[in-house]
Design an enzyme around this catalytic site. Structure first.
Site, PDB file in Angstrom:
ATOM      1  N   MET A  10       0.839  -1.215   0.000  1.00 38.12           N
ATOM      2  CA  MET A  10       0.000   0.000   0.000  1.00 38.12           C
ATOM      3  C   MET A  10       0.872   1.264   0.000  1.00 38.12           C
ATOM      4  SD  MET A  10      -2.726  -1.414   2.836  1.00 38.12           S
ATOM      5  CE  MET A  10      -1.418  -1.928   3.982  1.00 38.12           C
ATOM      6  N   GLN A  52     -10.646   3.571  -0.324  1.00 40.30           N
ATOM      7  CA  GLN A  52     -10.317   4.883   0.218  1.00 40.30           C
ATOM      8  C   GLN A  52     -11.068   5.985  -0.521  1.00 40.30           C
ATOM      9  OE1 GLN A  52      -6.077   5.019  -0.394  1.00 40.30           O
ATOM     10  NE2 GLN A  52      -5.585   4.133   1.607  1.00 40.30           N
ATOM     11  N   THR A  83       2.303   1.704   5.902  1.00 44.57           N
ATOM     12  CA  THR A  83       1.723   2.895   5.297  1.00 44.57           C
ATOM     13  C   THR A  83       1.187   3.773   6.419  1.00 44.57           C
ATOM     14  OG1 THR A  83      -0.272   3.670   4.148  1.00 44.57           O
ATOM     15  CG2 THR A  83      -0.289   1.422   4.881  1.00 44.57           C
ATOM     16  N   ASN A  84       1.324   5.075   6.272  1.00 43.15           N
ATOM     17  CA  ASN A  84       0.771   5.994   7.272  1.00 43.15           C
ATOM     18  C   ASN A  84      -0.742   6.053   7.201  1.00 43.15           C
ATOM     19  OD1 ASN A  84       3.044   7.865   8.696  1.00 43.15           O
ATOM     20  ND2 ASN A  84       3.719   7.297   6.645  1.00 43.15           N
ATOM     21  N   THR A  85      -1.283   6.167   5.985  1.00 39.09           N
ATOM     22  CA  THR A  85      -2.719   6.384   5.823  1.00 39.09           C
ATOM     23  C   THR A  85      -3.547   5.269   6.442  1.00 39.09           C
ATOM     24  OG1 THR A  85      -2.417   7.671   3.796  1.00 39.09           O
ATOM     25  CG2 THR A  85      -4.572   6.659   4.126  1.00 39.09           C
ATOM     26  N   CYS A 197       3.952  10.032   4.597  1.00 42.90           N
ATOM     27  CA  CYS A 197       3.553   9.003   3.643  1.00 42.90           C
ATOM     28  C   CYS A 197       4.807   8.197   3.342  1.00 42.90           C
ATOM     29  CB  CYS A 197       2.998   9.635   2.373  1.00 42.90           C
ATOM     30  SG  CYS A 197       2.629   8.442   1.071  1.00 42.90           S
ATOM     31  N   THR A 198       4.677   6.882   3.338  1.00 42.19           N
ATOM     32  CA  THR A 198       5.879   6.051   3.230  1.00 42.19           C
ATOM     33  C   THR A 198       6.544   6.134   1.867  1.00 42.19           C
ATOM     34  OG1 THR A 198       4.465   4.127   2.766  1.00 42.19           O
ATOM     35  CG2 THR A 198       5.198   4.440   5.044  1.00 42.19           C
ATOM     36  N   GLU A 199       5.866   6.709   0.861  1.00 46.44           N
ATOM     37  CA  GLU A 199       6.492   6.883  -0.455  1.00 46.44           C
ATOM     38  C   GLU A 199       7.302   8.173  -0.583  1.00 46.44           C
ATOM     39  OE1 GLU A 199       3.489   3.863  -0.958  1.00 46.44           O
ATOM     40  OE2 GLU A 199       3.229   5.921  -0.259  1.00 46.44           O
TER      41      GLU A 199
END
Length: 233
Positions: A10, A52, A83-85, A197-199
């Site tokens: 994700m 989402q 993932t943060n979200t 955000c992990t990206e």
């Protein structure tokens, strides 16, 4: 070493960083040919993103809990949501799990506190910036009050994450957009930036900024490894 259960995919772009960092840091700490003991459940992110987008967080929660249960049955001794979200449903996942969930905000907060930052800027998906599950966790558990960019900048950050970074696309003009947004917020009083955000770490690095920057992916991996290598049960 305890077995780490990774809820990933994700997107898989950042999950691959989790896997690489876990193994690299395990080797650094233990030496030799050591690597991390971990299990990975990787979602089809298109299904998660669709839930989402239409606000079906109940379905997303059910999917996360089901995946966590699979990891537990496989022998995971802790859970990491990559993932943060999707920490929006962290409390529900933890309530349904018999093993600890290592929360990404709990992993990030000590670094912010240690740096004595008072007004960190949160860059993340629109869900994370605008809803309270993440900001509220930092505020209520750690006394950290974050700020977020103005609406147009939030929309652009969200777009870059989903339309570019989650697809493995890294562009110089998007990096400049992030730098410009942070510089604007520094002028308004921001004294740090959170890669919420992990990206985001695919696009920018902490050294790109004139203020402290906290890469939540790196901090989360370190916290998971601290737990996995601890002697407590």
């Amino acid at each position: 070493m305890k077995t780490i259960g990774l809820l990933g995919g994700m997107s898989w772009e950042s999950t691959s960083i989790y896997y690489q960092l876990l193994n690299r840091l395990t080797r650094e700490r233990l030496g030799g040919l050591h690597s991390a003991e971990c299990l990975l459940w990787s979602f089809d992110f298109a299904e998660i993103e669709a839930a989402q987008a239409r606000g079906d967080w109940q379905l997303a929660t059910q999917m996360m809990i089901a995946a966590a249960e699979r990891l537990e049955r496989g022998g995971a001794e802790c859970l990491v949501i990559c993932t943060n979200t999707m920490h929006k449903m962290a409390d529900d996942v933890q309530a349904a799990s018999a093993v600890p969930l290592i929360h990404i905000a709990d992993a990030t907060a000590p670094a912010i506190t240690e740096a004595e930052c008072r007004t960190p800027l949160l860059l993340a998906t629109g869900y994370t910036m605008e809803q309270d599950f993440y900001k509220g966790h930092l505020r209520e558990r750690h006394g950290i009050e974050v700020r977020i960019p103005e609406p147009n900048d939030r929309a652009e950050v969200h777009r870059i994450i989903y339309e570019e970074l989650c697809r493995g696309e890294v562009w110089a003009d998007s990096k400049q957009t992030f730098l410009d947004i942070v510089e604007k917020e520094v002028g308004g009083g921001a004294d740090a930036v959170i890669f919420g955000c992990t990206e985001i770490g695919l696009l920018v690095r902490p050294e790109d900024f004139s203020i402290p920057a906290f890469d939540t992916t790196v901090l989360h991996v370190r916290a998971a490894l601290d737990f996995a290598l601890s002697q407590s049960t």
